[in-house]
Design an enzyme around this catalytic site. Sequence first.
Site, PDB file in Angstrom:
ATOM      1  CB  SER A 274      -0.646   0.350   1.196  1.00 38.29           C
ATOM      2  OG  SER A 274      -1.234   1.416   1.189  1.00 38.29           O
TER       3      SER A 274
ATOM      4  CE1 TYR B 120      -3.748  -2.080   6.136  1.00 37.91           C
ATOM      5  CE2 TYR B 120      -3.070   0.368   5.348  1.00 37.91           C
ATOM      6  CZ  TYR B 120      -3.198  -1.319   5.346  1.00 37.91           C
ATOM      7  OH  TYR B 120      -3.764  -1.054   3.590  1.00 37.91           O
TER       8      TYR B 120
END
Length: 248
Positions: free
Chosen positions: A141, A154
């Site tokens: 990501s 995260y």
Amino acid sequence: MSTSRADTVAIFGATSEIGEHIARMLAPGNRVHLAGRRRAPMEKLGEELRALGAREVLVWDFEATDTAKFPDLLNSMESTGPIDLALAMFGVLGDQDKAERDGGEVYRVLHTDFTAQAVLLTELSARMKQRGRGTLVAFSSIAGARVRRPNYVYGSAKAGLDGFCQGMQDALRGSGVRLMVVRPGFVIGRMTEGMSPAPMSSTPDVVARHTVHGVNDGAWDVWIPGRLRLLAAMMPVIPRWLWRRAPR
């Protein structure tokens, strides 16, 4: 769009929105393994894939946090034939506020988004290297390009996974096995429901389409959208005092 008819495709986390789209695109002519925690949706998806022309669809119970069971699961899956293309689609966004006061939430996010991914990729790559062929797909990501204050748990999991994958990519060169790393930006879907979309956002169908294009084109790295690659290159030079103010 699909890979060749001889391919066996395995999707781990098959009921994710992106995973479902990819399964539909890769179904025609292929054997498809669907692995996940929710059997009923996978069975329903399997019926759809058969109607789309899948040669065979097999459904497997898969708990990403139980890494000790990965070898037995892969042995069972490959009893029908070797896996040619495997995609790790599972993950959690986590609750950042909770993680800042609860170590259990930190463990849940890091274990699912980093440790379990790394273990699965290792088990799969070991089997593929023995055969001298195969394609792996991992999802990193933009959040892992430089960790930000609003979602650092995260983001750190994705940063760790991204570093692991880069090392594995280098180790696989010349082996006949390819690890393609997909790095999308903010994806508007179930996982981010209720959150304000970030600039350069995409949707699950767009991510799926670019992923399958990358698989078929022999890519090693896919940014979605492509201009995120430039943004990621710029992130390290932003001063720390300014970066800590970055929004989610």
